[in-house]
Design a protein around this motif. Structure first.
Motif, short mmCIF file in Angstrom:
data_model
loop_
_atom_site.label_atom_id
_atom_site.label_comp_id
_atom_site.label_asym_id
_atom_site.label_seq_id
_atom_site.Cartn_x
_atom_site.Cartn_y
_atom_site.Cartn_z
N LYS A 7 0.84 -1.19 0.00
CA LYS A 7 0.00 0.00 0.00
C LYS A 7 0.88 1.24 0.00
O LYS A 7 1.95 1.27 0.60
CB LYS A 7 -0.92 0.01 1.22
N SER A 8 0.42 2.28 -0.66
CA SER A 8 1.13 3.56 -0.64
C SER A 8 0.53 4.45 0.43
O SER A 8 -0.63 4.29 0.82
CB SER A 8 1.05 4.24 -2.01
N TRP A 9 1.32 5.39 0.92
CA TRP A 9 0.84 6.32 1.94
C TRP A 9 1.64 7.61 1.88
O TRP A 9 2.73 7.65 1.31
CB TRP A 9 0.93 5.70 3.34
N THR A 10 1.09 8.64 2.43
CA THR A 10 1.80 9.91 2.55
C THR A 10 1.93 10.24 4.04
O THR A 10 1.13 9.78 4.86
CB THR A 10 1.06 11.05 1.84
N GLU A 11 2.94 11.03 4.35
CA GLU A 11 3.18 11.40 5.75
C GLU A 11 3.21 12.91 5.89
O GLU A 11 3.80 13.61 5.06
CB GLU A 11 4.49 10.79 6.25
N ALA A 12 2.58 13.39 6.96
CA ALA A 12 2.66 14.81 7.29
C ALA A 12 4.05 15.09 7.86
O ALA A 12 4.71 14.21 8.42
CB ALA A 12 1.60 15.16 8.31
N GLY A 13 4.50 16.31 7.74
CA GLY A 13 5.79 16.69 8.29
C GLY A 13 5.73 16.91 9.79
O GLY A 13 4.66 17.00 10.40
N ASP A 14 6.91 17.02 10.39
CA ASP A 14 7.00 17.22 11.84
C ASP A 14 6.29 18.49 12.29
O ASP A 14 5.66 18.53 13.36
CB ASP A 14 8.47 17.26 12.28
N ASP A 15 6.37 19.53 11.48
CA ASP A 15 5.74 20.79 11.86
C ASP A 15 4.22 20.65 11.95
O ASP A 15 3.59 21.19 12.86
CB ASP A 15 6.09 21.89 10.85
N GLN A 16 3.63 19.92 11.02
CA GLN A 16 2.19 19.73 11.04
C GLN A 16 1.76 18.90 12.25
O GLN A 16 0.73 19.17 12.88
CB GLN A 16 1.71 19.05 9.75
N ILE A 17 2.57 17.89 12.57
CA ILE A 17 2.26 17.08 13.75
C ILE A 17 2.32 17.94 15.01
O ILE A 17 1.42 17.88 15.86
CB ILE A 17 3.24 15.90 13.86
#
Length: 228
Positions: free
Chosen positions: A22-32
């Motif tokens: 499966k493919s996925w995208t990740e939010a950056g540290d700043d968004q977290i």
């Protein structure tokens, strides 16, 4: 997916997704950080810290690593058909979560020293023996088999490989202890980690995060004491 730019707890989610192709995208540290510092009502799911899985297609958001692993196991059909083995697979995910908590001394409550590490070694060996005995009860050897006796690797095997391989690649003392204390589990971890999807994930992880395991002072103390 929401997780910091390190392996550690989020790597289990990445590994299961990669294993299932499966493919996925990740939010950056700043968004977290922004989400964690904001109002709970603005979060995709109430959470104190990542990982968080957001399944846009199903309009579902889940936090807590073992809960995410259960969701992925169910929706991606990676769990055994037998109810008892299904429960054991989730037990493995919860045990892995406990191991990394202990390995980081509750997320950095204290820093490792040579003395505290030596005091912890017998307990870590016992943790390793839990995997070794569970696997051997289901026919696992260093050369063949799976943790729960399934014909093909599944969720429990991916979690096992992610837990021990990620640590052993970064901490030589853990690697030596693991290979000596749990040879059957070490063999399983090596076989599963060599699967193309997981090997590619490991390469990307090294390229993006280097030798990092977890962040902050605890990560530095682990690198100093456990990779001596």
């Amino acid at each position: 997916m929401l997780y910091w730019s390190v392996p550690f707890r989020g790597q289990f989610v990445r590994a299961v997704l990669a294993f299932a192709e499966k493919s996925w995208t990740e939010a950056g540290d700043d968004q977290i950080a922004e989400l964690m510092g904001g109002d709970v009502a603005d979060m995709p799911v109430p959470f104190m810290g990542p990982p968080v899985l957001i399944d846009n297609g199903a309009d579902v958001a889940i936090s807590q690593m073992p809960a995410i692993i259960l969701y992925l196991g169910e929706t991606l059909e990676l769990l055994p058909a037998d109810p008892a083995k299904r429960a054991l697979a989730i037990k493995v995910a919860n045990d892995a979560n406990d191991v990394i908590d202990e390995l980081t001394i509750d997320g950095g409550r204290e820093m490792w020293t040579e003395a505290s590490w030596e005091e912890f070694v017998p307990r870590l060996k016992k943790w390793m023996s839990l995997w070794e005995d569970l696997g051997r009860r289901h026919g696992l050897t260093a050369e063949a088999g799976t943790l729960l006796g399934e014909t093909q690797p599944g969720l429990a095997d991916v979690v096992t490989a992610t837990l021990w391989t990620t640590m052993c690649e970064r901490f030589s003392k853990v690697k030596a202890l693991f290979e000596q204390s749990a040879p059957a589990t070490a063999g399983l971890a090596a076989r599963v980690s060599a699967l193309p999807a997981l090997a590619q994930l490991a390469e990307r992880t090294r390229a993006e995060y280097g030798d990092a395991y977890c962040g902050g002072d605890i990560g530095a103390s682990m690198a100093k004491v456990l990779d001596a």
